[in-house]
Motif scaffolding. Structure first.
Motif, mmCIF file in Angstrom:
data_model
loop_
_atom_site.group_PDB
_atom_site.id
_atom_site.type_symbol
_atom_site.label_atom_id
_atom_site.label_comp_id
_atom_site.label_asym_id
_atom_site.label_seq_id
_atom_site.Cartn_x
_atom_site.Cartn_y
_atom_site.Cartn_z
ATOM 1 N N PRO A 60 21.072 13.979 36.628
ATOM 2 C CA PRO A 60 20.218 12.995 35.844
ATOM 3 C C PRO A 60 21.174 12.388 34.869
ATOM 4 C CG PRO A 60 19.395 15.481 35.532
ATOM 5 C CD PRO A 60 20.605 15.373 36.650
ATOM 6 N N SER A 61 20.628 11.257 34.339
ATOM 7 C CA SER A 61 21.320 10.669 33.168
ATOM 8 C C SER A 61 21.562 11.386 31.900
ATOM 9 C CB SER A 61 20.024 9.390 32.745
ATOM 10 O OG SER A 61 20.879 8.555 31.738
ATOM 11 N N GLY A 62 22.488 11.197 31.532
ATOM 12 C CA GLY A 62 22.860 11.984 30.112
ATOM 13 C C GLY A 62 23.407 13.512 30.577
ATOM 14 N N CYS A 63 23.804 13.671 31.842
ATOM 15 C CA CYS A 63 24.009 15.171 32.209
ATOM 16 C C CYS A 63 25.680 15.225 31.987
ATOM 17 C CB CYS A 63 23.697 15.727 33.592
ATOM 18 S SG CYS A 63 24.589 14.835 34.796
ATOM 19 N N GLY A 64 26.156 14.154 31.517
ATOM 20 C CA GLY A 64 27.808 14.346 31.270
ATOM 21 C C GLY A 64 28.888 13.876 32.247
ATOM 22 N N LYS A 65 28.286 13.145 33.510
ATOM 23 C CA LYS A 65 29.058 12.722 34.175
ATOM 24 C C LYS A 65 30.145 11.525 33.966
ATOM 25 C CE LYS A 65 25.377 10.742 36.317
ATOM 26 N NZ LYS A 65 24.434 11.031 35.525
ATOM 27 N N THR A 66 29.617 10.397 33.073
ATOM 28 C CA THR A 66 30.568 9.749 32.707
ATOM 29 C C THR A 66 31.569 10.307 31.738
ATOM 30 O OG1 THR A 66 28.802 7.746 32.975
ATOM 31 C CG2 THR A 66 30.763 7.535 31.509
ATOM 32 N N THR A 67 31.077 11.332 30.802
ATOM 33 C CA THR A 67 32.039 11.754 29.960
ATOM 34 C C THR A 67 33.293 12.452 30.587
ATOM 35 O OG1 THR A 67 30.368 12.363 28.325
ATOM 36 C CG2 THR A 67 32.219 13.391 28.084
ATOM 37 N N ILE A 102 26.119 17.492 19.740
ATOM 38 C CA ILE A 102 25.809 17.027 21.020
ATOM 39 C C ILE A 102 26.977 17.572 21.845
ATOM 40 C CG2 ILE A 102 25.471 15.625 22.641
ATOM 41 C CD1 ILE A 102 24.446 13.589 20.513
ATOM 42 N N TYR A 105 30.429 15.986 20.860
ATOM 43 C CA TYR A 105 30.086 14.664 19.822
ATOM 44 C C TYR A 105 29.490 15.445 18.654
ATOM 45 C CZ TYR A 105 31.798 11.497 23.567
ATOM 46 O OH TYR A 105 32.515 10.919 24.487
ATOM 47 N N ALA A 148 28.459 17.130 25.471
ATOM 48 C CA ALA A 148 28.350 16.424 26.478
ATOM 49 C C ALA A 148 28.556 16.943 27.698
ATOM 50 C CB ALA A 148 29.071 15.062 26.325
HETATM 51 P P1 ADP Z 1 25.573 10.573 32.179
HETATM 52 O O1 ADP Z 1 27.083 9.865 32.519
HETATM 53 O O2 ADP Z 1 25.551 11.775 33.091
HETATM 54 O O3 ADP Z 1 24.581 9.853 31.981
HETATM 55 P P2 ADP Z 1 27.187 10.982 29.574
HETATM 56 O O4 ADP Z 1 28.482 11.582 30.173
HETATM 57 O O5 ADP Z 1 27.266 9.409 29.367
HETATM 58 O O6 ADP Z 1 26.009 11.319 30.634
HETATM 59 O O7 ADP Z 1 26.484 11.555 28.404
HETATM 60 C C1 ADP Z 1 26.370 13.081 28.259
HETATM 61 C C2 ADP Z 1 25.763 13.400 26.945
HETATM 62 O O8 ADP Z 1 26.611 12.987 25.832
HETATM 63 C C3 ADP Z 1 24.423 12.578 26.484
HETATM 64 O O9 ADP Z 1 23.626 13.254 25.878
HETATM 65 C C4 ADP Z 1 25.180 11.308 25.756
HETATM 66 O O10 ADP Z 1 24.296 10.725 24.892
HETATM 67 C C5 ADP Z 1 26.059 12.014 24.999
HETATM 68 N N1 ADP Z 1 26.995 10.989 24.530
HETATM 69 C C6 ADP Z 1 28.171 10.285 25.574
HETATM 70 N N2 ADP Z 1 28.998 9.591 24.561
HETATM 71 C C7 ADP Z 1 28.764 9.746 23.421
HETATM 72 C C8 ADP Z 1 29.475 9.322 22.063
HETATM 73 N N3 ADP Z 1 30.374 8.385 22.306
HETATM 74 N N4 ADP Z 1 28.778 9.733 21.143
HETATM 75 C C9 ADP Z 1 27.735 10.477 20.930
HETATM 76 N N5 ADP Z 1 27.107 11.266 22.227
HETATM 77 C C10 ADP Z 1 27.485 10.806 23.198
#
Ligand code: ADP
Ligand code: MG
Length: 368
Positions: free
Chosen positions: A37-44, A16, A13, A18
Motif C-alpha cells: 500500500p501507499s506509504g509502505c516504503g517502496k519508493t524509499t 518516521i 526521517y 520509512a
Molecule cells: P511508498 O512509495 O511505498 O508509497 P514511500 O517510500 O514514499 O512509500 O514512503 C514511506 C514512508 O516514508 C511514508 O510514511 C512517507 O511519508 C515517509 N517519507 C518518505 N520520504 C520522506 C521524506 N523525504 N521526509 C519525510 N518522510 C518521508
C-alpha cells in the motif's frame, strides 16, 4: 545483470521509519516487484538503491561491493518514473541521444546506441515524432530507451504504468519484462497493483509499514501466503476466526465462531487443539452449491448479492452467525438470487491457516 543485496537497511526521517531492517537479495537477471500500500516504503527502497538518498543504517551491496560511496550517476542504474522527464522540444530520437551527448560519446556511437535502443522498445518508426504527438506509453518507452542507452544494468521502475490505460498497461508489461530478460538486466519494479506485480515478476516482495512481509514467487504468494497480510494483499481472500478442536494425521479441524467446522490439510504442523486461529480461503477457490451434498468442509449462509465484476461474478454470502464472505465464480455458473440459502465448499487443501494475530485480525488486515 548485477546482484543486489540489502543488508539490515533502515531509513528514518525523524520519527518516521520509512524502511525497517530490510534484508533482500535481488538475483542477477531477476525481475523483482515491490508491492504494498501507499506509504509502505517502496519508493524509499528504490531511492536508496539509486543513491538519491542514503540508508540511516545498513548496507547495500552491488555484486558484493558496498555502494554507499558511489554517486547516483556512478551507479549503472536507470530510474523510470510514472511521469518521466521527456524534453518536449526534442523528438524521441533526440530525447534518447541527449544523455549520450552529455556523456561525450562520438556521433557514431550515439547513432548506433540510439537506434539500437529505440528498436528494442519498438519505437524505431516513431523516432522523428515529438512528445506531444505520441501516446503516453510511447513516452514511457522513450524513457526506458534513454536509460538503457545510457548503460543502465539495473532498471528501477516506480509505478511506470501509472499514467497508462488498462489495455496498454498489459501490453507494456509483457514488453518491459521481455526487454529486461532479453538484455539480461536486473529490474526492480514498484507497484501497488497486485495483478501487475503477479504478471511481470519473477518474485514479489510484499511490504507493509516499512517491513518486508514476504518475498516469494507469484505462485507461492497465491498458494502459500505466510502471513494474513500477504494473503489479503495478493489475490483476494476471506478470513474467519476459530479454534482448533482436533488434530488428525493429515488434517486439523477448526470450529468457527458460530459452530461450523472446517478442516485444513496444508501448513498445519504448528497448530494444536485449543489454538485460536484465523482461517482464510481465496475467493476463487470455493464452490457455491445449492445442495448440501456432503458435510465435508461446507459453510452455509444466505446470498446477499450476485453481481458481475468484469468477466467474473462475485457472490456475497452472509453466514449464519453474522459474518459474510465473498466468492468469485465464472459468468456461466449458476446464478443465485438474494435471500437464497447456499452452501460454500472449500476443500481442506485450499484452506489457509494462521495463528490469531496478537493485535487482532482487523489490525493484521490494515493496509496503512
Ligand atoms: P511508498 O512509495 O511505498 O508509497 P514511500 O517510500 O514514499 O512509500 O514512503 C514511506 C514512508 O516514508 C511514508 O510514511 C512517507 O511519508 C515517509 N517519507 C518518505 N520520504 C520522506 C521524506 N523525504 N521526509 C519525510 N518522510 C518521508
Ligand atoms: Mg511510492
Amino acid at each position: 545483470m548485477p546482484k543486489i543485496e540489502f543488508l539490515n537497511v533502515t531509513k528514518r526521517y525523524g520519527n518516521i521509519v520509512a524502511v525497517k531492517n530490510l534484508n533482500i537479495t535481488i538475483n542477477d537477471g531477476e525481475y523483482l516487484s515491490l508491492l504494498g500500500p501507499s506509504g509502505c516504503g517502496k519508493t524509499t527502497t528504490l531511492r536508496m538503491l539509486s543513491g538519491l538518498i542514503l540508508p540511516t543504517e545498513g548496507k547495500i551491496l552491488w555484486d558484493g561491493q558496498p555502494i554507499q560511496d558511489l554517486q547516483p550517476d556512478e551507479r549503472d542504474i536507470g530510474y523510470v518514473f510514472q511521469q518521466f522527464a521527456i524534453f518536449p522540444h526534442m523528438n524521441l530520437w533526440e530525447n534518447v541521444a541527449y544523455p549520450l551527448e552529455v556523456k561525450g560519446l562520438s556521433q557514431d556511437e550515439i547513432e548506433k546506441n540510439v537506434e539500437k535502443y529505440l528498436k528494442i522498445v519498438g519505437l524505431e518508426n516513431k523516432a522523428h515524432l515529438f512528445p506531444k504527438d505520441v501516446a503516453a506509453a510511447d513516452l514511457q518507452r522513450t524513457g526506458v530507451a534513454r536509460v538503457l542507452a545510457r548503460g543502465a544494468k539495473v532498471l528501477l521502475l516506480d509505478e511506470p504504468f501509472g499514467a497508462l490505460d488498462f489495455k496498454i498497461r498489459e501490453q507494456f508489461q509483457d514488453e518491459l519484462r521481455g526487454i529486461v530478460k532479453e538484455l539480461g538486466l536486473t529490474a526492480i519494479h514498484v507497484t501497488h497493483d497486485q495483478s501487475e506485480g503477479m504478471a511481470i515478476s519473477d518474485r514479489i516482495g510484499i511490504m507493509k509499514k516499512g517491513k518486508m512481509i514476504q518475498l516469494s514467487t507469484p505462485t507461492d504468494l497465491l498458494f502459500n501466503p505466510r502471513q494474513i497480510f500477504a494473503a489479503h494483499f495478493i489475490g483476494e481472500a476471506n478470513f474467519l476466526e476459530g479454534i482448533v478442536v482436533d488434530k488428525l494425521d493429515d488434517q486439523i479441524v477448526v470450529e468457527l465462531i458460530g459452530g461450523d467446522t472446517l478442516s485444513v490439510s496444508r501448513n498445519i504442523a504448528s497448530f494444536f487443539p485449543g489454538d485460536r486461529v484465523v482461517l482464510g480461503f481465496r475467493k476463487g477457490f470455493a464452490k457455491v452449491l445449492n445442495e448440501r451434498i456432503s458435510d465435508n468442509n461446507i459453510i452455509s449462509g444466505k446470498v446477499i448479492s450476485d453481481r458481475y465484476l468484469g468477466e467474473k461474478r462475485r457472490i456475497n454470502v452472509k453466514l449464519e452467525y453474522g459474518r459474510s464472505v465473498e466468492i468469485m465464480v465464472l459468468p456461466h455458473e449458476q446464478r443465485h438470487s438474494e435471500g437464497e440459502t447456499v452452501n460454500i465448499q472449500i476443500l481442506p487443501e485450499n484452506m489457509l491457516i494462521y495463528h490469531y494475530p496478537k493485535d487482532g485480525l482487523e489490525k493484521a488486515l490494515e493496509v496503512t
